[in-house]
Motif scaffolding. Structure first.
Motif, short mmCIF file in Angstrom:
data_model
loop_
_atom_site.label_atom_id
_atom_site.label_comp_id
_atom_site.label_asym_id
_atom_site.label_seq_id
_atom_site.Cartn_x
_atom_site.Cartn_y
_atom_site.Cartn_z
N ILE A 1 4.31 3.53 -13.13
CA ILE A 1 2.97 3.16 -12.67
C ILE A 1 2.09 4.39 -12.87
O ILE A 1 2.40 5.47 -12.38
N GLN B 1 0.83 -1.20 0.00
CA GLN B 1 0.00 0.00 0.00
C GLN B 1 0.86 1.25 0.00
O GLN B 1 1.98 1.25 0.51
N LEU C 1 -1.12 8.43 -0.88
CA LEU C 1 -0.92 9.54 -1.81
C LEU C 1 -0.80 10.83 -1.00
O LEU C 1 -1.56 11.05 -0.06
N LEU D 1 -1.59 6.04 -12.28
CA LEU D 1 -2.87 5.97 -11.57
C LEU D 1 -3.80 6.99 -12.21
O LEU D 1 -3.43 8.15 -12.37
N ARG D 2 -4.98 6.55 -12.58
CA ARG D 2 -5.96 7.45 -13.18
C ARG D 2 -7.26 7.38 -12.40
O ARG D 2 -7.75 6.30 -12.10
N LYS D 3 -7.81 8.55 -12.13
CA LYS D 3 -9.11 8.61 -11.49
C LYS D 3 -10.15 8.17 -12.49
O LYS D 3 -10.07 8.52 -13.67
N LEU E 1 -9.48 4.10 -8.58
CA LEU E 1 -8.36 4.51 -9.42
C LEU E 1 -8.01 3.36 -10.35
O LEU E 1 -8.01 2.20 -9.94
N LYS E 2 -7.72 3.68 -11.58
CA LYS E 2 -7.26 2.68 -12.54
C LYS E 2 -5.73 2.65 -12.46
O LYS E 2 -5.10 3.70 -12.43
N VAL E 3 -5.16 1.45 -12.45
CA VAL E 3 -3.71 1.28 -12.35
C VAL E 3 -3.21 0.73 -13.67
O VAL E 3 -3.70 -0.28 -14.16
N GLU E 4 -2.24 1.43 -14.27
CA GLU E 4 -1.66 1.01 -15.54
C GLU E 4 -0.15 0.95 -15.40
O GLU E 4 0.44 1.73 -14.65
N ARG F 1 -4.29 14.24 -3.40
CA ARG F 1 -5.69 13.86 -3.11
C ARG F 1 -6.62 15.06 -3.23
O ARG F 1 -7.69 14.97 -3.83
#
Length: 74
Positions: A38, A10, A13, A40-42, A29-32, A18
């Protein structure tokens, strides 16, 4: 800004991030993975996602049919 990975993977942020993105408990959040980055997209709009499929299309067989009528009226 930096964040440290905790024992179970974990991270926390930074508050500035935030606040800037309006992230709160439960925000999806989308993780790519992009190479060694890495991303992170809301999610686009959590409120829209929750409401999707909850409204009736009075008099229409599908959302596409309703959209077609709206576009023809323009």
């Amino acid at each position: 800004m930096e964040a440290t990975v905790a024992e179970r993977g974990q991270i926390t942020l930074p508050k500035a991030v935030r606040d800037a993105l309006g992230l709160s408990k439960g925000t999806l959040l989308k993780v790519e993975l992009e190479g060694s980055r890495i991303i992170l997209r809301k999610s686009v709009d959590d409120a829209i996602s929750r409401a999707r499929g909850k409204f009736a299309l009075d008099g229409f067989d599908s959302a596409e049919a309703a959209v077609a009528v709206v576009r023809d009226e323009g």
